[in-house]
Design a protein around this motif. Structure first.
Motif, PDB file in Angstrom:
ATOM      1  N   VAL A 201       0.859  -1.187   0.000  1.00  0.00           N
ATOM      2  CA  VAL A 201       0.000   0.000   0.000  1.00  0.00           C
ATOM      3  C   VAL A 201       0.894   1.237   0.000  1.00  0.00           C
ATOM      4  N   VAL A 202       0.788   2.032  -1.054  1.00  0.00           N
ATOM      5  CA  VAL A 202       1.572   3.264  -1.178  1.00  0.00           C
ATOM      6  C   VAL A 202       0.635   4.447  -0.895  1.00  0.00           C
ATOM      7  N   VAL A 203       1.022   5.286   0.060  1.00  0.00           N
ATOM      8  CA  VAL A 203       0.215   6.443   0.437  1.00  0.00           C
ATOM      9  C   VAL A 203       0.912   7.705  -0.053  1.00  0.00           C
ATOM     10  N   THR A 204       0.263   8.456  -0.922  1.00  0.00           N
ATOM     11  CA  THR A 204       0.804   9.700  -1.444  1.00  0.00           C
ATOM     12  C   THR A 204      -0.205  10.822  -1.205  1.00  0.00           C
ATOM     13  N   GLY A 205       0.162  12.036  -1.594  1.00  0.00           N
ATOM     14  CA  GLY A 205      -0.778  13.135  -1.499  1.00  0.00           C
ATOM     15  C   GLY A 205      -0.190  14.364  -0.855  1.00  0.00           C
ATOM     16  N   PHE A 206      -1.093  15.183  -0.293  1.00  0.00           N
ATOM     17  CA  PHE A 206      -0.709  16.491   0.223  1.00  0.00           C
ATOM     18  C   PHE A 206      -1.601  16.814   1.430  1.00  0.00           C
ATOM     19  N   ALA A 207      -0.981  17.354   2.481  1.00  0.00           N
ATOM     20  CA  ALA A 207      -1.735  17.742   3.681  1.00  0.00           C
ATOM     21  C   ALA A 207      -1.366  19.176   4.057  1.00  0.00           C
ATOM     22  N   PHE A 208      -2.383  20.042   4.172  1.00  0.00           N
ATOM     23  CA  PHE A 208      -2.184  21.428   4.576  1.00  0.00           C
ATOM     24  C   PHE A 208      -3.125  21.709   5.743  1.00  0.00           C
ATOM     25  N   TRP A 209      -2.532  21.983   6.901  1.00  0.00           N
ATOM     26  CA  TRP A 209      -3.324  22.148   8.116  1.00  0.00           C
ATOM     27  C   TRP A 209      -4.224  20.914   8.322  1.00  0.00           C
ATOM     28  N   GLY A 210      -3.696  19.817   7.985  1.00  0.00           N
ATOM     29  CA  GLY A 210      -4.450  18.581   8.124  1.00  0.00           C
ATOM     30  C   GLY A 210      -3.488  17.418   8.261  1.00  0.00           C
ATOM     31  N   GLY A 211      -4.011  16.212   8.210  1.00  0.00           N
ATOM     32  CA  GLY A 211      -3.136  15.060   8.389  1.00  0.00           C
ATOM     33  C   GLY A 211      -3.693  13.799   7.757  1.00  0.00           C
ATOM     34  N   VAL A 212      -2.776  12.919   7.390  1.00  0.00           N
ATOM     35  CA  VAL A 212      -3.127  11.602   6.870  1.00  0.00           C
ATOM     36  C   VAL A 212      -2.472  10.572   7.783  1.00  0.00           C
ATOM     37  N   GLY A 213      -3.284   9.804   8.472  1.00  0.00           N
ATOM     38  CA  GLY A 213      -2.777   8.815   9.429  1.00  0.00           C
ATOM     39  C   GLY A 213      -2.870   7.406   8.888  1.00  0.00           C
ATOM     40  N   VAL A 214      -1.897   6.590   9.266  1.00  0.00           N
ATOM     41  CA  VAL A 214      -1.876   5.182   8.869  1.00  0.00           C
ATOM     42  C   VAL A 214      -1.706   4.350  10.129  1.00  0.00           C
ATOM     43  N   GLN A 215      -2.581   3.397  10.330  1.00  0.00           N
ATOM     44  CA  GLN A 215      -2.480   2.521  11.492  1.00  0.00           C
ATOM     45  C   GLN A 215      -2.708   1.082  11.076  1.00  0.00           C
ATOM     46  N   ARG A 216      -2.140   0.185  11.868  1.00  0.00           N
ATOM     47  CA  ARG A 216      -2.217  -1.247  11.578  1.00  0.00           C
ATOM     48  C   ARG A 216      -3.041  -1.903  12.677  1.00  0.00           C
ATOM     49  N   LYS A 217      -4.123  -2.590  12.297  1.00  0.00           N
ATOM     50  CA  LYS A 217      -5.002  -3.233  13.274  1.00  0.00           C
ATOM     51  C   LYS A 217      -5.394  -4.622  12.784  1.00  0.00           C
ATOM     52  N   LEU A 218      -5.724  -5.467  13.745  1.00  0.00           N
ATOM     53  CA  LEU A 218      -6.239  -6.789  13.402  1.00  0.00           C
ATOM     54  C   LEU A 218      -7.643  -6.668  12.823  1.00  0.00           C
ATOM     55  N   PRO A 219      -8.040  -7.574  11.941  1.00  0.00           N
ATOM     56  CA  PRO A 219      -9.436  -7.612  11.493  1.00  0.00           C
ATOM     57  C   PRO A 219     -10.375  -7.830  12.676  1.00  0.00           C
ATOM     58  N   ARG A 220     -11.589  -7.372  12.527  1.00  0.00           N
ATOM     59  CA  ARG A 220     -12.545  -7.462  13.634  1.00  0.00           C
ATOM     60  C   ARG A 220     -12.768  -8.898  14.091  1.00  0.00           C
ATOM     61  N   ALA A 221     -12.838  -9.821  13.145  1.00  0.00           N
ATOM     62  CA  ALA A 221     -13.066 -11.229  13.515  1.00  0.00           C
ATOM     63  C   ALA A 221     -11.919 -11.753  14.371  1.00  0.00           C
ATOM     64  N   GLU A 222     -10.671 -11.372  14.030  1.00  0.00           N
ATOM     65  CA  GLU A 222      -9.516 -11.823  14.800  1.00  0.00           C
ATOM     66  C   GLU A 222      -9.510 -11.183  16.183  1.00  0.00           C
ATOM     67  N   LYS A 223      -9.867  -9.886  16.263  1.00  0.00           N
ATOM     68  CA  LYS A 223      -9.941  -9.229  17.562  1.00  0.00           C
ATOM     69  C   LYS A 223     -10.988  -9.896  18.440  1.00  0.00           C
TER      70      LYS A 223
END
Length: 273
Positions: free
Chosen positions: A188-210
């Motif tokens: 997964v490649v994340v590109t783009g532009f943020a001005f007075w804002g943000g792009v967050g990326v987090q890693r979580k287990l699928p709901r079924a696994e949780k």
């Protein structure tokens, strides 16, 4: 200790402290909230074997920490499992863009992430969840533009993440970069532009696994309670038997005399018969 070690072997205090250190790092990095941290820390100090310790940090990266005596990495997913989620084909008919202007958008659940997904958030927010998604290719690009807004991207364990966005008085989250990919997993490649804002990326287990992990912790908790009750009942029975044994085993001459004069032969002698 290696991955080949028997899970029934007893863990040491040092093993538990190593796991606790990884949990504290995960809390500081935002990978765990306070409730999850408390639950896992409690399970860590209650754990008695390597098999009980291993699931606690299975979904957390161990980079930057000395390897503990128990496997702390998630078990690799066979490439065939990922192959089933990389569907290929054209992007026609797939959701390939989203806009949030003073509002929000979501892409989550069972959907197909296209080769390129463009999104824009202005005074609003977007949520892109890939945990249960299929992928149009082995590499997909998410191009996110956030102006006084935000876009949150959630990926499952095992996926490689590359962040190439530019932030001005804003930022892109790079914390998930560098985590080793599982065999056959997409990129997964994340590109783009943020001005007075943000792009967050987090890693979580699928709901079924949780949910499975919650049920497993609940089952282990119930088993521990049942074991404590059994031990308590056994201890009470031993104490009761010991008390009876003490009474039955007391010699007659050491037993207390009854105060009504009928407890011993000497009472009759007092009347002069």
């Amino acid at each position: 200790m290696t991955d080949d070690a028997a899970p029934d072997l007893r863990a040491s205090d040092t093993d538990r402290e190593r796991v606790a250190d990884i949990l504290r790092d995960a809390l500081a990095e935002g990978r765990l909230d306070m409730e999850e941290f408390g639950e896992r820390l409690d399970a860590t100090y209650r754990a008695r074997t390597y098999g009980e310790l291993a699931p606690i940090t299975r979904d957390l990266p161990s980079a930057g920490v000395s390897a503990p005596a128990v496997s702390l990495t998630k078990e690799p997913v066979p490439s065939d499992d990922w192959a089933g989620r990389i569907v290929g084909g054209d992007d026609d008919g797939r959701s390939s863009w989203a806009v949030a202007v003073m509002s929000g958008f979501q892409r989550k659940g069972h959907w197909t992430a296209p080769r390129r997904f463009n999104c824009f958030a202005f005074w609003g927010g977007g949520d892109i969840d890939l945990r249960e998604a299929n992928f149009a290719d082995r590499e997909i690009v998410i191009n996110a533009v956030a102006i006084m807004g935000g876009v949150d991207i959630t990926v499952p364990p095992g996926v490689e993440v590359v962040v190439r966005g530019i932030g001005i008085m804003g930022g892109f989250d790079h914390r998930e970069e560098g985590v080793p990919a599982e065999p056959g997993a997409p990129r997964v490649v994340v590109t783009g532009f943020a001005f007075w804002g943000g792009v967050g990326v987090q890693r979580k287990l699928p709901r079924a696994e949780k949910q499975r992990l919650r049920e497993e912790r609940r089952r282990q908790k119930l088993e521990r309670k049942a074991n404590r009750r059994e031990l308590g009942a056994s201890s009470d029975a031993t104490s009761w038997d010991g008390g009876l044994g003490g009474l039955h085993g007391t010699p007659a001459e050491e037993r207390p005399e009854r105060r009504d004069g009928r407890g011993g032969h000497g009472g009759h002698g007092g009347y002069g018969h």
